[in-house]
Design a protein around this motif. Sequence first.
Motif, mmCIF file in Angstrom:
data_model
loop_
_atom_site.group_PDB
_atom_site.id
_atom_site.type_symbol
_atom_site.label_atom_id
_atom_site.label_comp_id
_atom_site.label_asym_id
_atom_site.label_seq_id
_atom_site.Cartn_x
_atom_site.Cartn_y
_atom_site.Cartn_z
ATOM 1 N N GLY A 1 4.060 5.018 3.716
ATOM 2 C CA GLY A 1 3.493 6.365 3.812
ATOM 3 C C GLY A 1 4.493 7.360 3.260
ATOM 4 N N LEU A 2 4.034 8.250 2.374
ATOM 5 C CA LEU A 2 4.916 9.277 1.820
ATOM 6 C C LEU A 2 4.623 10.604 2.509
ATOM 7 C CD1 LEU A 2 4.632 8.400 -1.993
ATOM 8 C CD2 LEU A 2 6.357 7.627 -0.352
ATOM 9 N N ILE B 1 0.847 -1.189 0.000
ATOM 10 C CA ILE B 1 0.000 0.000 0.000
ATOM 11 C C ILE B 1 0.881 1.237 0.000
ATOM 12 C CG2 ILE B 1 -1.698 1.310 1.318
ATOM 13 C CD1 ILE B 1 -2.852 -1.335 2.226
ATOM 14 N N ILE B 2 0.670 2.089 -0.978
ATOM 15 C CA ILE B 2 1.431 3.336 -1.045
ATOM 16 C C ILE B 2 0.457 4.487 -0.882
ATOM 17 C CG2 ILE B 2 2.879 4.811 -2.502
ATOM 18 C CD1 ILE B 2 4.029 2.220 -3.700
ATOM 19 N N THR B 3 0.601 5.201 0.245
ATOM 20 C CA THR B 3 -0.356 6.259 0.530
ATOM 21 C C THR B 3 0.367 7.512 1.024
ATOM 22 O OG1 THR B 3 -2.456 6.726 1.648
ATOM 23 C CG2 THR B 3 -0.799 5.532 2.931
ATOM 24 N N GLU C 1 1.457 0.720 11.642
ATOM 25 C CA GLU C 1 2.022 -0.137 10.590
ATOM 26 C C GLU C 1 2.656 0.668 9.454
ATOM 27 O OE1 GLU C 1 -1.032 -2.732 9.122
ATOM 28 O OE2 GLU C 1 -1.648 -3.281 11.148
ATOM 29 N N MET C 2 2.502 1.970 9.508
ATOM 30 C CA MET C 2 2.989 2.797 8.390
ATOM 31 C C MET C 2 4.512 2.907 8.418
ATOM 32 S SD MET C 2 1.345 4.274 5.920
ATOM 33 C CE MET C 2 -0.290 4.719 6.488
ATOM 34 N N ASN C 3 5.124 2.747 7.242
ATOM 35 C CA ASN C 3 6.573 2.945 7.091
ATOM 36 C C ASN C 3 6.764 4.203 6.248
ATOM 37 O OD1 ASN C 3 7.577 0.206 8.178
ATOM 38 N ND2 ASN C 3 5.988 -0.337 6.712
ATOM 39 N N TRP C 4 7.388 5.224 6.843
ATOM 40 C CA TRP C 4 7.424 6.542 6.200
ATOM 41 C C TRP C 4 8.652 6.754 5.328
ATOM 42 C CZ3 TRP C 4 3.177 9.375 6.082
ATOM 43 C CH2 TRP C 4 2.202 9.134 7.057
#
Length: 302
Positions: free
Chosen positions: A194-195, A7-9, A279-282
Amino acid sequence: MTKHLIIITGPTAIGKTRVAIKTAYFLNTEIVSADSRQIYRELSIGTAVPSAAELNSIKHHFIHSHSIHDNYNASRYETEAMELLEKLFKKYNTVVLTGGSMLYIDAVCKGIDIMPDVDPELRQNLKTKLNDEGIESVRFQLKQLDPEYYKQVDLKNPARIVHALEICLMTGKPYSSFRTSFNKKRPFSVTKIGLDCNRAELHQRINRRVDEMIEAGLEKEARGVYPFKHLNSLNTVGYREFFAHFNGEISKEKAVELIKRNSRRYARKQLTWFRKDAEMNWFHPQDSEKVIEFIQNKIEKI
RNA sequence: GGUGCCAUAGCUCAGUUGGUAGAGCAACGGACUGAAAAUCCGUGUGUCCCUGGUUCGAUUCCAGGUGGCACCA
């Protein structure tokens, strides 16, 4: 073979499309969009759908797949996205899902409780009641029909109260009895990217993109759907401000300014939501190599 | 060069008869289960231009400086 959903958000205008395409290209797979407005075929400029070249380079799903008249929602998205993913995972071990619609992403990752579809006529009736008799009246009715949810709900938020009432009235059961907060089991692993970048840079990106939309003819696109301005699908940044301009309420300059402001606020709201997701990887949107490297490592471990 | 006016939040400005300050907009934080780019809740974030003087105490009064604007040369 384990299946992976990447997932790219991130907030609006951060550059999700570019990173998603690079990632999908590297993984040799397809892209599933999780964007509640790019899904409408009548909207292109104001929703910043990927360019024709981008759409040609990698197969995208849920871009322009529905109509603004469709009465779409997060639950329908869950159903359709899960059906699609089942098919895609027969062909690929990894699929990329990208977009900024927080609830749509959650619908895929965790699922949404099963409830009946809302009858549009009932919604209209309740809206009228809300308008004529005030929030007190719907609040009172909810207290009678679902005292449990009444205790939890934000009593100042008419949309929440009205929706709970809709379910109570349609099923004869309290809305809270449908709310399980049960996370559905999914047949794939989920990796969330996460961007984000610093706020000034993000605001610059947003302002620049709105200017580009204006140059690309957003006004004309908005004019084309103006007859349907009452639709929920058009309660959308970039369109509703132009509708106000067409109504003679504000100048064009003011409309553009408001589109920028409302986009900034939308981005902030998205970040509030994503931030609390452990869970987000920034990553910075420029670091697509690091993103790919990270995903590669992650997939190998599972 | 002279005279006058101004300098307070990111911006436009109010205000303090001397007790370190508040509006609008912008911004920021949060909630979120079938409308989610939706819907709703909350928060002033400040060397009051600088340096001295008067004063128990100066953002406020006085002097000088700096910057801006206007007019006169």
